[in-house]
Design a protein around this motif. Structure first.
Motif, PDB file in Angstrom:
ATOM      1  N   ASP A 145     -13.681 -64.517  14.654  1.00 28.95           N
ATOM      2  CA  ASP A 145     -14.925 -65.019  15.218  1.00 28.95           C
ATOM      3  C   ASP A 145     -16.017 -65.213  14.167  1.00 28.95           C
ATOM      4  O   ASP A 145     -17.176 -64.989  14.421  1.00 28.95           O
ATOM      5  N   MET A 146     -15.654 -65.644  12.970  1.00 32.82           N
ATOM      6  CA  MET A 146     -16.639 -65.916  11.932  1.00 32.82           C
ATOM      7  C   MET A 146     -17.169 -67.330  12.141  1.00 32.82           C
ATOM      8  O   MET A 146     -16.478 -68.306  11.909  1.00 32.82           O
ATOM      9  N   SER A 147     -18.408 -67.450  12.603  1.00 36.29           N
ATOM     10  CA  SER A 147     -18.990 -68.762  12.874  1.00 36.29           C
ATOM     11  C   SER A 147     -19.334 -69.464  11.570  1.00 36.29           C
ATOM     12  O   SER A 147     -19.443 -68.845  10.518  1.00 36.29           O
ATOM     13  N   ALA A 148     -19.526 -70.767  11.629  1.00 37.97           N
ATOM     14  CA  ALA A 148     -19.906 -71.535  10.439  1.00 37.97           C
ATOM     15  C   ALA A 148     -21.217 -71.005   9.882  1.00 37.97           C
ATOM     16  O   ALA A 148     -21.387 -70.885   8.672  1.00 37.97           O
ATOM     17  N   GLU A 149     -22.156 -70.646  10.773  1.00 35.23           N
ATOM     18  CA  GLU A 149     -23.439 -70.118  10.321  1.00 35.23           C
ATOM     19  C   GLU A 149     -23.243 -68.821   9.545  1.00 35.23           C
ATOM     20  O   GLU A 149     -23.842 -68.617   8.500  1.00 35.23           O
ATOM     21  N   ALA A 150     -22.366 -67.956  10.045  1.00 37.25           N
ATOM     22  CA  ALA A 150     -22.144 -66.667   9.392  1.00 37.25           C
ATOM     23  C   ALA A 150     -21.514 -66.844   8.021  1.00 37.25           C
ATOM     24  O   ALA A 150     -21.840 -66.127   7.090  1.00 37.25           O
ATOM     25  N   THR A 151     -20.605 -67.802   7.867  1.00 36.96           N
ATOM     26  CA  THR A 151     -19.909 -67.954   6.594  1.00 36.96           C
ATOM     27  C   THR A 151     -20.770 -68.632   5.540  1.00 36.96           C
ATOM     28  O   THR A 151     -20.407 -68.641   4.377  1.00 36.96           O
ATOM     29  N   GLU A 152     -21.925 -69.202   5.907  1.00 32.83           N
ATOM     30  CA  GLU A 152     -22.812 -69.811   4.920  1.00 32.83           C
ATOM     31  C   GLU A 152     -23.643 -68.762   4.192  1.00 32.83           C
ATOM     32  O   GLU A 152     -24.152 -69.021   3.115  1.00 32.83           O
ATOM     33  N   LYS A 153     -23.802 -67.586   4.756  1.00 29.53           N
ATOM     34  CA  LYS A 153     -24.557 -66.512   4.125  1.00 29.53           C
ATOM     35  C   LYS A 153     -23.700 -65.858   3.051  1.00 29.53           C
ATOM     36  O   LYS A 153     -22.490 -65.775   3.196  1.00 29.53           O
ATOM     37  N   PRO A 154     -24.320 -65.352   1.976  1.00 31.81           N
ATOM     38  CA  PRO A 154     -23.516 -64.604   1.004  1.00 31.81           C
ATOM     39  C   PRO A 154     -23.075 -63.271   1.606  1.00 31.81           C
ATOM     40  O   PRO A 154     -23.807 -62.658   2.383  1.00 31.81           O
ATOM     41  N   TYR A 155     -21.870 -62.856   1.272  1.00 29.83           N
ATOM     42  CA  TYR A 155     -21.367 -61.586   1.779  1.00 29.83           C
ATOM     43  C   TYR A 155     -22.035 -60.438   1.043  1.00 29.83           C
ATOM     44  O   TYR A 155     -22.348 -60.533  -0.137  1.00 29.83           O
TER      45      TYR A 155
END
Length: 100
Positions: free
Chosen positions: A16-26
């Motif tokens: 459930d990793m949304s596109a918005e979530a994956t744009e942020k640095p980990y």
């Protein structure tokens, strides 16, 4: 305690990793959903279970240096949870007493 699925090398990575979530640095506030590359017991024969774990950080942009700490947020595979609940005749809403 390491679960039987972890011992067997079964990995559950939430999808459930949304596109918005994956744009942020980990990092600390945006954890990277990694999986275990190596799970080795360090003290066979002991009552204490101490493990050496190696995590896959490829694609995270993260690095790990000796002496640094990390947090592990474990998750369970929902299908496996349902299967176990059915096998033991439970609903998942039962209260589990604390060990005394």
């Amino acid at each position: 305690m390491i679960s039987p699925t972890a011992r067997a090398g079964i990995r559950y990575i939430p999808a459930d990793m949304s596109a918005e979530a994956t744009e942020k640095p980990y990092g600390r506030t945006h954890p990277f959903p990694s999986h275990i590359k190596l799970n080795r017991r360090l003290n066979p024969g002991s009552d204490k279970d101490t493990r050496h774990l190696e995590l896959d950080l490829v694609g995270s942009g993260l690095t790990y240096e000796v002496g640094e700490s990390l947090a592990v947020h474990a998750s369970n595979d929902p299908a496996l949870v349902d299967e176990i609940l059915r096998a033991i005749g439970a609903t998942g809403d039962e209260l589990v007493p604390a060990a005394s």
